[in-house]
Design an enzyme around this catalytic site. Sequence first.
Site, PDB file in Angstrom:
ATOM      1  N   HIS A 102      -3.667  -4.912   0.001  1.00 13.90           N
ATOM      2  CA  HIS A 102      -3.504  -5.372   1.037  1.00 13.90           C
ATOM      3  C   HIS A 102      -3.359  -6.924   1.095  1.00 13.90           C
ATOM      4  CE1 HIS A 102      -3.255  -1.726   3.391  1.00 13.90           C
ATOM      5  NE2 HIS A 102      -3.931  -1.210   2.639  1.00 13.90           N
ATOM      6  N   GLU A 157      -2.454  -8.960   3.346  1.00 14.92           N
ATOM      7  CA  GLU A 157      -2.700  -9.598   4.862  1.00 14.92           C
ATOM      8  C   GLU A 157      -4.333  -9.269   4.882  1.00 14.92           C
ATOM      9  OE1 GLU A 157      -2.703  -5.041   5.473  1.00 14.92           O
ATOM     10  OE2 GLU A 157      -1.787  -6.621   4.107  1.00 14.92           O
ATOM     11  N   CYS A 159       0.764  -0.993  -0.146  1.00 12.52           N
ATOM     12  CA  CYS A 159       0.065   0.021   0.064  1.00 12.52           C
ATOM     13  C   CYS A 159       0.924   1.225  -0.001  1.00 12.52           C
ATOM     14  CB  CYS A 159      -0.823   0.034   1.221  1.00 12.52           C
ATOM     15  SG  CYS A 159      -2.282   1.267   0.879  1.00 12.52           S
TER      16      CYS A 159
END
Length: 223
Positions: free
Chosen positions: A203, A205, A93
């Site tokens: 992202h 994650e 990001c």
Amino acid sequence: MLADNTAKDDGQGAIVVVDYGMGNLRSVWQALVHVADGRAVLVSADPAVVSNAERVVFPGQGAMPDCMREIEARGLRSAVIEAARNKPFLGICIGQQMLFEHSEEGDVPGLGVIAGKVRRFPAEHMVDAAGNRLKVPHMGWNQVRQVRGHPLWKGIANGTRFYFVHSYFVAPADDACVVGSTDYGLPFTSAVAQDNIFAIQCHPEKSALAGLAMLANFVAWKP
């Protein structure tokens, strides 16, 4: 400092997530621990720990001027640049955006590791294929086209959806570093790779199994 139960506090041989005070890094840490197969994972704001790391993850959220200010205030600039030049390095990001030379967000310089700029989505001209107005920030799941092969794409199908939250995107000076592209009103570069660096706007994650696969590929990557 978050650490798994095998981590050494000095960062030697560890996977280190850079903490410069912007955002909750627990989800990044947890995802990495999940795929690290027992290897040490640290979250640290200590430049020496970043320098000692075997590999570095550089995430981020918030505004570019704030992020750059905190990098400078915490004395992390040199350690991050050195890591980006010398060891497996994953930008996420704003961690991707800060690698570039300059950002339109706040009209601030970045770290200058990758040639190019960070640009804002032209909100007044953003429409989908049906002519419907698109909101900025770009938020939610979207496809990433794999422009060229890379070890971090291993096991991830072309066009897989990842989770995005951003109003700005990178515009590299050299298209040779572009490895992923996404459409949101216009095609934009969503992933870049340069030597030992892989950086992505989404992202991982927060991107379910595909994101975990990417992080696992990073843990195993030998540039």
